[in-house]
Design an enzyme around this catalytic site. Sequence first.
Site, mmCIF file in Angstrom:
data_model
loop_
_atom_site.group_PDB
_atom_site.id
_atom_site.type_symbol
_atom_site.label_atom_id
_atom_site.label_comp_id
_atom_site.label_asym_id
_atom_site.label_seq_id
_atom_site.Cartn_x
_atom_site.Cartn_y
_atom_site.Cartn_z
ATOM 1 N N ASN A 76 0.830 -1.016 -0.101
ATOM 2 C CA ASN A 76 0.062 0.138 0.355
ATOM 3 C C ASN A 76 0.951 1.253 0.075
ATOM 4 O O ASN A 76 1.530 0.802 0.922
ATOM 5 C CB ASN A 76 -0.716 -0.303 0.985
ATOM 6 N N GLU A 119 0.391 4.913 1.099
ATOM 7 C CA GLU A 119 -0.637 6.673 1.276
ATOM 8 C C GLU A 119 -0.064 7.719 1.128
ATOM 9 O O GLU A 119 0.845 8.048 0.428
ATOM 10 C CB GLU A 119 -0.450 5.935 2.894
ATOM 11 N N CYS A 162 -4.434 1.205 -2.387
ATOM 12 C CA CYS A 162 -3.972 -0.463 -1.382
ATOM 13 C C CYS A 162 -2.793 -1.406 -2.051
ATOM 14 O O CYS A 162 -3.316 -1.244 -3.448
ATOM 15 C CB CYS A 162 -5.515 -0.912 -1.555
ATOM 16 N N GLU A 190 -3.274 -4.628 -3.239
ATOM 17 C CA GLU A 190 -3.857 -5.339 -3.345
ATOM 18 C C GLU A 190 -4.035 -4.754 -5.333
ATOM 19 O O GLU A 190 -4.257 -4.923 -6.105
ATOM 20 C CB GLU A 190 -5.476 -5.350 -3.193
ATOM 21 N N CYS A 218 -9.971 -4.502 0.247
ATOM 22 C CA CYS A 218 -11.922 -3.181 0.786
ATOM 23 C C CYS A 218 -12.570 -3.624 -0.377
ATOM 24 O O CYS A 218 -11.539 -4.391 -1.531
ATOM 25 C CB CYS A 218 -10.872 -1.855 0.961
ATOM 26 N N CYS A 268 -10.968 -2.599 -3.704
ATOM 27 C CA CYS A 268 -10.142 -3.500 -4.513
ATOM 28 C C CYS A 268 -11.066 -4.652 -4.810
ATOM 29 O O CYS A 268 -10.160 -5.324 -5.945
ATOM 30 C CB CYS A 268 -9.052 -3.729 -3.228
#
Length: 128
Positions: free
Chosen positions: A42, A44, A53, A55, A86, A89
């Site tokens: 990930n 940020e 993310c 994924e 999430c 994703c």
Amino acid sequence: MDWEPLIAAAAAARAHAYAPYSRFAVGAAVLMEDGSIHAAANVENCLPALGICAERNAIAAAASTGLRRPQAVAVIADMSPPATPCGLCRQTLAEFAGDLPILMVNLQGERVESTLAELLPQPFSLRG
Ligand SMILES: [Zn+2]
């Protein structure tokens, strides 16, 4: 399904997570149709909506090489029970696969295996 190469790749990617705000490092690895594994962490941003993310980073990396058919995904994070992908994703994976196995693991070795169809039973689609 031999999950070990995917777990190892996801864990290695997690070590490079850029998560200075949440401190929640995630790694993901996707096995593609040619047998290659693409892993990512990930990343940020100070603007939370811009964070990406692991994924989605992993599938984007794979798709950027011309591959389009993910076969399996492994996700690792320091959370118990293991963190699930999430919604963003899940929908992103659904763009490339009707269904695929997803393994969620944590640093203690807990494993939860599911499928994309189970996690996102009715994805949005323009394919009709
Ligand atoms: Zn996500």
